[in-house]
Motif scaffolding. Structure first.
Motif, PDB file in Angstrom:
ATOM      1  N   MET A 165      21.030  33.502  15.203  1.00 36.38           N
ATOM      2  CA  MET A 165      20.851  32.651  16.164  1.00 36.38           C
ATOM      3  C   MET A 165      20.433  33.985  18.172  1.00 36.38           C
ATOM      4  O   MET A 165      19.924  34.049  18.884  1.00 36.38           O
ATOM      5  CB  MET A 165      20.917  32.119  16.883  1.00 36.38           C
ATOM      6  N   MET A 166      21.382  34.860  17.682  1.00 38.17           N
ATOM      7  CA  MET A 166      22.017  35.904  18.814  1.00 38.17           C
ATOM      8  C   MET A 166      20.999  36.401  18.811  1.00 38.17           C
ATOM      9  O   MET A 166      20.487  37.737  19.791  1.00 38.17           O
ATOM     10  CB  MET A 166      23.525  35.869  18.714  1.00 38.17           C
ATOM     11  N   ALA A 167      21.045  37.407  17.404  1.00 38.45           N
ATOM     12  CA  ALA A 167      19.655  38.136  17.818  1.00 38.45           C
ATOM     13  C   ALA A 167      18.113  37.764  17.854  1.00 38.45           C
ATOM     14  O   ALA A 167      17.814  38.702  18.663  1.00 38.45           O
ATOM     15  CB  ALA A 167      19.646  38.707  15.720  1.00 38.45           C
ATOM     16  N   VAL A 168      17.953  36.741  17.467  1.00 41.64           N
ATOM     17  CA  VAL A 168      16.766  35.951  17.698  1.00 41.64           C
ATOM     18  C   VAL A 168      16.698  36.180  19.743  1.00 41.64           C
ATOM     19  O   VAL A 168      16.226  36.589  20.308  1.00 41.64           O
ATOM     20  CB  VAL A 168      16.068  34.486  17.504  1.00 41.64           C
ATOM     21  N   VAL A 169      17.670  35.635  20.229  1.00 42.05           N
ATOM     22  CA  VAL A 169      17.952  35.755  21.796  1.00 42.05           C
ATOM     23  C   VAL A 169      17.549  36.539  22.478  1.00 42.05           C
ATOM     24  O   VAL A 169      16.707  37.240  23.224  1.00 42.05           O
ATOM     25  CB  VAL A 169      19.524  34.719  21.840  1.00 42.05           C
ATOM     26  N   CYS A 170      18.842  38.055  21.952  1.00 43.23           N
ATOM     27  CA  CYS A 170      18.218  39.092  22.355  1.00 43.23           C
ATOM     28  C   CYS A 170      17.278  39.671  22.589  1.00 43.23           C
ATOM     29  O   CYS A 170      16.966  40.487  23.276  1.00 43.23           O
ATOM     30  CB  CYS A 170      19.469  40.134  22.144  1.00 43.23           C
ATOM     31  N   GLY A 171      16.236  39.284  21.180  1.00 44.42           N
ATOM     32  CA  GLY A 171      14.975  40.204  20.967  1.00 44.42           C
ATOM     33  C   GLY A 171      13.790  39.856  21.861  1.00 44.42           C
ATOM     34  O   GLY A 171      13.313  40.125  21.827  1.00 44.42           O
TER      35      GLY A 171
END
Length: 327
Positions: free
Chosen positions: A1-7
């Motif tokens: 989820m963190m990767a998606v938010v940052c992306g």
């Protein structure tokens, strides 16, 4: 989820986290710019979702092929699917007008993805024909046929690069290095459908893949129709990987790295390996795409370059760990 938010939030045009929620809800808020909504919904979100879907598809394909070959060095590029797609895309880029004529104008921007998908399907069909004899498909022949297809497609692509003009060569180089710039909502829908269909097939085959870990003979005596398993598995992998490569180009090593890491953590059971591989593949590709968009912003680095930088040392380490098994 963190990767998606940052992306979603980061890039050449950054959307601060306080405004991200309002932009997601398309809700007017203090400081919310129209550009936030446009960038998020028209560019950033479909691109990140495409990375999630294609990363999961490549990792699932790699996990299934590693189970089929019973070898952690297997990945979707090994059996020529990516090479077949790359050759067809190269033909569309360099000789599209001569080969397809009016179809080239009808397909428009989708000419290259359509050609790449057709190339992956034809490569899979050819490999199956070469590897099948008297109704049985040899895993060793699948591997050897894939190596031959890779070599042949690479040679023809080299010839096309020689005759291409500057614009065609630039497009061909960028496509073969991988990019998620095609991320649009119709593309997300198509790749999601392919991932869903292929993923359901692989999930239904998970117990048979576990039995195949014991060897083909043992799996047969456990009641597994090994020939049918191979055909369904290759069909599912071809669908997922072919559609992904058609829209993103060649993105290497996701299908090798993610499943092997998962098997190291969770063991050989495909019940866990398939789901975890899809999740890790999605995270790896989203992270690689984020790095590709931010490291040289406002320019964009081909994402396949970054996945290769990650995957090559891992592959060499894997070979070093297994070298005694090859002696």
């Amino acid at each position: 989820m963190m990767a998606v938010v940052c992306g979603v939030a980061l890039g050449a045009y950054a959307i601060p986290l306080p405004r991200l929620g309002d932009a997601l809800l398309m809700r007017a808020g203090e400081g919310l710019a129209a550009a936030d909504v446009h960038v998020l919904w028209s560019i950033r979100l479909p691109r990140v979702l495409l990375a999630v879907i294609c990363g999961a598809a490549l990792a699932l394909g790699g996990c299934a092929l590693q189970g089929l070959f019973r070898n952690p060095l297997a990945d979707p590029g090994l059996i020529g699917l990516s090479a077949g797609a790359a050759l067809a895309a190269a033909l569309a880029i360099v000789l599209g007008g001569q080969l397809f004529g009016p179809l080239a104008r009808s397909f428009g921007l989708y000419l290259i993805p359509a050609a790449a998908l057709l190339g992956a399907a034809l490569a899979a069909w050819l490999i199956l024909r070469l590897a099948s004899h008297h109704g049985r498909t040899s895993v060793l022949m699948l591997l050897l046929a894939g190596i031959a297809i890779n070599a042949l497609c690479g040679a023809i692509i080299g010839g096309l690069q020689f005759v291409a003009n500057d614009d065609q060569l630039r497009n061909l180089t960028f496509w073969t290095l991988g990019s998620l710039a095609q991320g649009r909502w119709p593309v997300v829908a198509i790749t999601a459908a392919a991932l869903g269909l292929g993923g359901v097939v692989l999930w239904r085959l998970r117990l048979q893949l576990d039995a195949l870990n014991l060897g083909e003979s043992a799996a047969y005596h456990l009641g597994v129709d090994v020939q049918r398993l191979k055909l369904w598995l290759l069909a599912a992998v071809t669908l997922m990987v072919g559609v992904s490569v058609a829209f993103t180009g060649i993105i290497g090593f996701i299908g090798l790295v993610a499943p092997h890491i998962v098997r190291t953590w969770l063991g050989p059971s495909h019940r866990h390996a398939l789901l975890a591989s899809a999740l890790l593949g999605a995270v790896l590709l989203v992270s690689a795409d984020l790095a590709a968009r931010t490291w040289v912003a406002p320019a964009e680095m081909p994402v396949g370059v970054l996945t290769s930088l990650l995957g090559t040392p891992f592959f060499l380490m894997l070979l070093a760990r297994r070298r005694h098994g090859f002696d």
